[in-house]
Design a protein around this motif. Structure first.
Motif, PDB file in Angstrom:
ATOM      1  N   GLU A  95       0.392   2.289  -8.910  1.00 29.79           N
ATOM      2  CA  GLU A  95      -0.887   2.139  -9.583  1.00 29.79           C
ATOM      3  C   GLU A  95      -1.941   2.881  -8.777  1.00 29.79           C
ATOM      4  O   GLU A  95      -2.084   2.669  -7.575  1.00 29.79           O
ATOM      5  CB  GLU A  95      -1.261   0.675  -9.744  1.00 29.79           C
ATOM      6  CG  GLU A  95      -2.468   0.538 -10.640  1.00 29.79           C
ATOM      7  CD  GLU A  95      -2.561  -0.812 -11.282  1.00 29.79           C
ATOM      8  OE1 GLU A  95      -1.677  -1.150 -12.116  1.00 29.79           O
ATOM      9  OE2 GLU A  95      -3.517  -1.520 -10.958  1.00 29.79           O
ATOM     10  N   VAL A  96      -2.650   3.765  -9.484  1.00 22.45           N
ATOM     11  CA  VAL A  96      -3.728   4.553  -8.900  1.00 22.45           C
ATOM     12  C   VAL A  96      -5.020   3.925  -9.396  1.00 22.45           C
ATOM     13  O   VAL A  96      -5.254   3.849 -10.607  1.00 22.45           O
ATOM     14  CB  VAL A  96      -3.634   6.036  -9.338  1.00 22.45           C
ATOM     15  CG1 VAL A  96      -4.736   6.852  -8.692  1.00 22.45           C
ATOM     16  CG2 VAL A  96      -2.257   6.611  -9.008  1.00 22.45           C
ATOM     17  N   GLY A  97      -5.846   3.439  -8.463  1.00 25.23           N
ATOM     18  CA  GLY A  97      -7.088   2.770  -8.839  1.00 25.23           C
ATOM     19  C   GLY A  97      -8.060   3.705  -9.531  1.00 25.23           C
ATOM     20  O   GLY A  97      -7.940   4.936  -9.469  1.00 25.23           O
ATOM     21  N   THR A  98      -9.039   3.129 -10.196  1.00 25.78           N
ATOM     22  CA  THR A  98     -10.064   3.890 -10.902  1.00 25.78           C
ATOM     23  C   THR A  98     -10.612   5.001 -10.017  1.00 25.78           C
ATOM     24  O   THR A  98     -11.046   4.745  -8.897  1.00 25.78           O
ATOM     25  CB  THR A  98     -11.207   2.940 -11.321  1.00 25.78           C
ATOM     26  OG1 THR A  98     -10.646   1.894 -12.101  1.00 25.78           O
ATOM     27  CG2 THR A  98     -12.282   3.661 -12.101  1.00 25.78           C
ATOM     28  N   LYS A 132      -5.985   8.352  -2.600  1.00 23.24           N
ATOM     29  CA  LYS A 132      -7.067   7.386  -2.734  1.00 23.24           C
ATOM     30  C   LYS A 132      -6.640   6.267  -3.668  1.00 23.24           C
ATOM     31  O   LYS A 132      -6.285   6.524  -4.816  1.00 23.24           O
ATOM     32  CB  LYS A 132      -8.314   8.084  -3.280  1.00 23.24           C
ATOM     33  CG  LYS A 132      -9.500   7.166  -3.467  1.00 23.24           C
ATOM     34  CD  LYS A 132     -10.680   7.916  -4.041  1.00 23.24           C
ATOM     35  CE  LYS A 132     -11.812   6.951  -4.327  1.00 23.24           C
ATOM     36  NZ  LYS A 132     -12.855   7.602  -5.113  1.00 23.24           N
ATOM     37  N   ASP A 133      -6.666   5.037  -3.163  1.00 20.51           N
ATOM     38  CA  ASP A 133      -6.459   3.823  -3.964  1.00 20.51           C
ATOM     39  C   ASP A 133      -5.133   3.795  -4.715  1.00 20.51           C
ATOM     40  O   ASP A 133      -5.109   3.685  -5.943  1.00 20.51           O
ATOM     41  CB  ASP A 133      -7.618   3.636  -4.956  1.00 20.51           C
ATOM     42  CG  ASP A 133      -8.948   3.414  -4.265  1.00 20.51           C
ATOM     43  OD1 ASP A 133      -8.932   2.893  -3.132  1.00 20.51           O
ATOM     44  OD2 ASP A 133      -9.983   3.766  -4.844  1.00 20.51           O
ATOM     45  N   VAL A 134      -4.029   3.851  -3.991  1.00 20.54           N
ATOM     46  CA  VAL A 134      -2.707   3.830  -4.617  1.00 20.54           C
ATOM     47  C   VAL A 134      -1.884   2.673  -4.027  1.00 20.54           C
ATOM     48  O   VAL A 134      -1.892   2.456  -2.820  1.00 20.54           O
ATOM     49  CB  VAL A 134      -1.955   5.170  -4.391  1.00 20.54           C
ATOM     50  CG1 VAL A 134      -0.600   5.154  -5.103  1.00 20.54           C
ATOM     51  CG2 VAL A 134      -2.789   6.356  -4.859  1.00 20.54           C
ATOM     52  N   SER A 135      -1.186   1.965  -4.898  1.00 17.70           N
ATOM     53  CA  SER A 135      -0.256   0.916  -4.469  1.00 17.70           C
ATOM     54  C   SER A 135       1.098   1.184  -5.111  1.00 17.70           C
ATOM     55  O   SER A 135       1.200   1.972  -6.050  1.00 17.70           O
ATOM     56  CB  SER A 135      -0.765  -0.464  -4.880  1.00 17.70           C
ATOM     57  OG  SER A 135      -0.792  -0.564  -6.293  1.00 17.70           O
ATOM     58  N   GLY A 163      -8.979   7.180  -8.429  1.00 16.59           N
ATOM     59  CA  GLY A 163      -8.082   7.487  -7.313  1.00 16.59           C
ATOM     60  C   GLY A 163      -7.078   8.569  -7.667  1.00 16.59           C
ATOM     61  O   GLY A 163      -7.029   9.069  -8.796  1.00 16.59           O
ATOM     62  N   PRO A 214       0.848  -1.194   0.000  1.00 16.61           N
ATOM     63  CA  PRO A 214       0.000   0.000   0.000  1.00 16.61           C
ATOM     64  C   PRO A 214       0.882   1.241   0.000  1.00 16.61           C
ATOM     65  O   PRO A 214       2.010   1.212   0.487  1.00 16.61           O
ATOM     66  CB  PRO A 214      -0.798  -0.103   1.289  1.00 16.61           C
ATOM     67  CG  PRO A 214      -0.165  -1.166   2.094  1.00 16.61           C
ATOM     68  CD  PRO A 214       0.762  -1.954   1.215  1.00 16.61           C
ATOM     69  N   GLU A 243     -13.256  14.380  -5.186  1.00 16.64           N
ATOM     70  CA  GLU A 243     -12.392  13.587  -4.329  1.00 16.64           C
ATOM     71  C   GLU A 243     -11.565  14.472  -3.405  1.00 16.64           C
ATOM     72  O   GLU A 243     -11.303  14.130  -2.274  1.00 16.64           O
ATOM     73  CB  GLU A 243     -11.448  12.714  -5.167  1.00 16.64           C
ATOM     74  CG  GLU A 243     -12.159  11.671  -5.992  1.00 16.64           C
ATOM     75  CD  GLU A 243     -12.660  12.193  -7.339  1.00 16.64           C
ATOM     76  OE1 GLU A 243     -12.369  13.355  -7.702  1.00 16.64           O
ATOM     77  OE2 GLU A 243     -13.363  11.445  -8.019  1.00 16.64           O
ATOM     78  N   PRO A 266      -7.673   2.059 -14.065  1.00 21.02           N
ATOM     79  CA  PRO A 266      -6.527   2.430 -13.231  1.00 21.02           C
ATOM     80  C   PRO A 266      -5.456   3.145 -14.056  1.00 21.02           C
ATOM     81  O   PRO A 266      -5.406   2.991 -15.285  1.00 21.02           O
ATOM     82  CB  PRO A 266      -5.988   1.093 -12.726  1.00 21.02           C
ATOM     83  CG  PRO A 266      -6.956   0.053 -13.129  1.00 21.02           C
ATOM     84  CD  PRO A 266      -7.827   0.619 -14.199  1.00 21.02           C
TER      85      PRO A 266
END
Length: 164
Positions: A56-59, A35-38, A61, A25, A154, A115
């Motif tokens: 990777e930034v999620g949809t 928001k939503d990043v790995s 995010g 994460p 967001e 993403p």
């Protein structure tokens, strides 16, 4: 991690993962709004002084709005989105290159449909990111395109974390 300990080859796996690379994460301490990043550290070489990471930034995010002393280089591998670099907002797509100069505000956002994945090359020894102060956010919002970028829903949800 020392570059002598790394294997010479790491096969790619499904879903933008690599064999023997930890999937982590982003900013585990939760100290910054995102928001939503790995992230995955793909290559680390003390001798070369660099590290290659895949984020990777999620949809829908986004990464943290931040700046730091170290510069870095980004290559988009998958998806579409937008990035803020200084006072400029650009749409990004696969194989686009983004250069982020020292002490420049920056942020990446994935589209609402897919993403956004990118490689990021940074120095091995680097400083910690700085978040914007309330005044710095106000100054950024004085720029018309940046105001639109920062006023997306967001960001509004994370106003307290940004001290806006």
């Amino acid at each position: 991690m020392d570059n002598e300990q790394q294997p010479n080859f790491r096969p790619a796996l499904e879903g933008f993962r690599w064999d023997g690379v930890a999937y982590q994460p982003y900013k585990q301490d939760g100290s910054a709004p995102f928001k939503d990043v790995s992230r995955q550290v793909l290559f680390h070489a003390d001798g070369l002084g660099c590290e290659l990471r895949y984020f990777e930034v999620g949809t829908g995010g986004y990464s943290t709005l931040e700046r730091h002393q170290h510069a870095h280089a980004v290559m988009v591998l998958r998806g579409h989105g937008e990035c803020l670099v200084g006072a400029e907002i650009r749409s990004v797509k696969p194989l686009d290159l983004v250069s982020i100069p020292s002490w420049t505000w920056h942020q990446f956002r994935a589209s609402e449909h897919e993403p956004l994945g990118f490689l990021c090359m940074v120095n091995v020894a680097r400083d910690r990111p700085q978040l914007p102060t309330e005044q710095e956010v106000t100054d950024l919002k004085a720029l018309p395109g940046v105001a639109r970028f920062l006023e997306k829903p967001e960001h509004k949800a994370h106003r307290s974390a940004l001290s806006i």
